[in-house]
Design an enzyme around this catalytic site. Sequence first.
Site, PDB file in Angstrom:
ATOM      1  N   SER A   1       0.878  -1.164   0.000  1.00  0.00           N
ATOM      2  CA  SER A   1       0.000   0.000   0.000  1.00  0.00           C
ATOM      3  C   SER A   1       0.911   1.208   0.000  1.00  0.00           C
ATOM      4  O   SER A   1       1.679   1.406   0.933  1.00  0.00           O
ATOM      5  CB  SER A   1      -0.875  -0.008   1.247  1.00  0.00           C
ATOM      6  OG  SER A   1      -1.554   1.207   1.315  1.00  0.00           O
ATOM      7  N   ARG A   2       0.855   1.989  -1.094  1.00  0.00           N
ATOM      8  CA  ARG A   2       1.852   3.041  -1.228  1.00  0.00           C
ATOM      9  C   ARG A   2       1.513   4.308  -0.452  1.00  0.00           C
ATOM     10  O   ARG A   2       2.397   5.073  -0.130  1.00  0.00           O
ATOM     11  CB  ARG A   2       2.070   3.367  -2.704  1.00  0.00           C
ATOM     12  CG  ARG A   2       2.959   2.334  -3.377  1.00  0.00           C
ATOM     13  CD  ARG A   2       3.306   2.743  -4.783  1.00  0.00           C
ATOM     14  NE  ARG A   2       2.352   2.196  -5.718  1.00  0.00           N
ATOM     15  CZ  ARG A   2       2.438   0.980  -6.252  1.00  0.00           C
ATOM     16  NH1 ARG A   2       3.436   0.188  -5.933  1.00  0.00           N
ATOM     17  NH2 ARG A   2       1.530   0.552  -7.093  1.00  0.00           N
ATOM     18  N   VAL A   3       0.244   4.563  -0.154  1.00  0.00           N
ATOM     19  CA  VAL A   3      -0.065   5.796   0.580  1.00  0.00           C
ATOM     20  C   VAL A   3      -0.747   5.538   1.922  1.00  0.00           C
ATOM     21  O   VAL A   3      -0.767   6.402   2.785  1.00  0.00           O
ATOM     22  CB  VAL A   3      -0.939   6.760  -0.256  1.00  0.00           C
ATOM     23  CG1 VAL A   3      -0.202   7.234  -1.470  1.00  0.00           C
ATOM     24  CG2 VAL A   3      -2.252   6.124  -0.641  1.00  0.00           C
TER      25      VAL A   3
END
Length: 512
Positions: free
Chosen positions: A369-371
Site C-alpha cells: 500500500s503506497r499511501v
Amino acid sequence: MRSTDLDQILEDTFLEISDSKQNYDPTIQFREMGIVKNISAGIATVTGLPGTGFEELLEFPNNLYGMAFNLDEDEIGVVLLGRNDQLQAGDPVLRTHRVADIPVGEGLIGRVVDSLGNPMDDKGPISFQHRYPIERPAPPIMSREAVNAPLQTGIKVIDAIIPIGRGQRELILGDRQTGKTSIAIDTILNQHDKNVLCIYCAIGQRTAAVATVISELQEKGAMDYTVVVFSEGNSSPGLQYLTPYAATSIAEYFMEQGRDVLIVYDDLTKHARAYRELSLLLRRPPGREAFPGDIFYIHSRLLERSTHLNASNGGGSLTALPIIETQAQDISAYIPTNIISITDGQIYLSPKLFELGLLPAVDIGKSVSRVGGKAQLGAYRKIAGNLKLAYAQSEELETFSRFGTRLDADTQKMIERGKRIRMIFKQPEMEPVSVPEQLLVLMALIHGIFDSVPLDKITTAENLIKKKSSQIPDALLRRIFASESLNEADEATIVSLAKDAIANLPELQNHE
Ligand code: ATP
Ligand code: MG
C-alpha cells in the site's frame, strides 16, 4: 340544472376556448432523424446524422438507446445500451442532444440499479433530485488533499500491514476463486458504524453471484448504506462498459456532499473485455492481447476520479477497490500491469495460500500500500513494521530449514513466531475485527504472548484476548482513534490485558 346556468357554462367555455386560441402559438419542432444501416452484436451503424457529437445518446425504436462512439464522415458507429433483437436495418434513429446520465442522490441508498439508473430491485421507481453525466472529469489537483484518514477494512492482515486510506485506490488481484470479492464485501460490512457510504459495482457478472452478494449485504444490514450498480454478463457490452462510470458518478455525488465513500469495481477484467469486444466490432485497430490502444486511458480516466477532496471542496473522499482476475497467477499480463501502475498499491491473493486454507489468502510479499501507511492509526505503526519483518524473516528461515539444517534456538523461535503470525492473520469471512480487538491481538503477538500457546489453541487464545477490548480505558481508546502513537505505558496496559485474558488457558499451563 336551470337553463340560465347551462347558458353561463357554455358562455364561459366559449370564452376560454377563444382565449387560448389567441395565445396559441404553433412552433415546429425539428428533430434530426437518421437510419440504421446495419447491426452487429451490440453495435449499430447509423447514417444521416452528421451533426451528432461524441458519446451523444441516440434514440432507437422500442425505448432502446445507443451512444455515438465512432464519428466517421458519412456514418456513425453506435454502441447499443440494451438488447437489439427487435432492431432492424432501416429503423429510424433520433438525436437527443445529450450524453448518457444517471440519477444520483440519497434516494439511491439501499437500491440496486443498472448502468442507466433503472431499478433492478422490486422497490419501485428511484426518487432523485439530480442527474449526473456518466462520464465526468476527475477533480483537478488543486481541489485535492493527501490521503490522511484510515479506511478500516476489519481484516487484520490488511489493516496492519497493507493499510488503506480514505481516497486511496487499492487493487485487489488474484486468480479466480481466491477470495477477491470476499475481501471487498468484508470491507463494506466493516463500514456499518464508520459513516462511509459504499457502492458495489458488479460488471458483467452472473445474476446469481450478485444476488448472493446482495442477500449477504442485506442480512448484515449493510444495504442501509450501500448502492449496488449492476450489469449482467449477458447484457450488451455497451451497458457493461458504462457500469463503472455510472457507479462512479453516483459515488461522486456523495463525495461532493463531503461524505466518505467506498467503491468496489468487481471486476475490471470483465470491463476491459467488454471494451475490447466493442472496439473490435467497431473495427478499431487491436493492440497487445487484442485490446485497443486506449485501454489504459479508459481505466486511468475511471480511477483518477477517486480522491480525497480538500476542506474548501467539502473534504469528502472516494476510496476505490478495483478487482482484477489474473490468469495462472500472471500479474505481469497487460491489464494487471496497467491497473497496478494506475493504483496506489495492490493486495495480491495467492491460490497457494488459498489451498493451504490460510484465508484471506493475502500474499504479503507481493502486496503493498503506497499511501495508506501515512493514514494508518498511530497505534499500528510499530506493529506493522515489526510484523512485516518477523514474517519475512521466518519465511526465509523456513525455506532454509527444509534442507535439513540443524537450527539453533533463536532461529527456531523466529520460525515459531512466523507460524503464529500466519495463524493470527487467518480470518473467516464476514467477521470483521474492530480496531481495539486488532490492537490487543497484534500487540500480544509482537510481545511474544502467543509464543507459548500451542498452534492448535491460537484461535481460542485470540478469542479470549479479543473479549478484553471492552476493558481498554476510555482515555486510551480516544487517543488511539485520534491516531496518537502509543507510549510504553499504553503498550504495557494493552499487553497486560492480553496476558490476563489467557492466563487461565489450561493448555498454556500444561505447555509451559
Ligand atoms: P471469482 O473469481 O469467482 O470472482 P473470488 O476471487 O471473488 O472468486 P470469492 O468468491 O470471494 O472469490 O471466494 C471464493 C470462495 O472462498 C468462496 O466460496 C468464499 O466463501 C471462500 N472464502 C473467501 N474468503 C474466505 C475466508 N476468509 N474464509 C473462508 N472462506 C473464504
Ligand atoms: Mg468474485
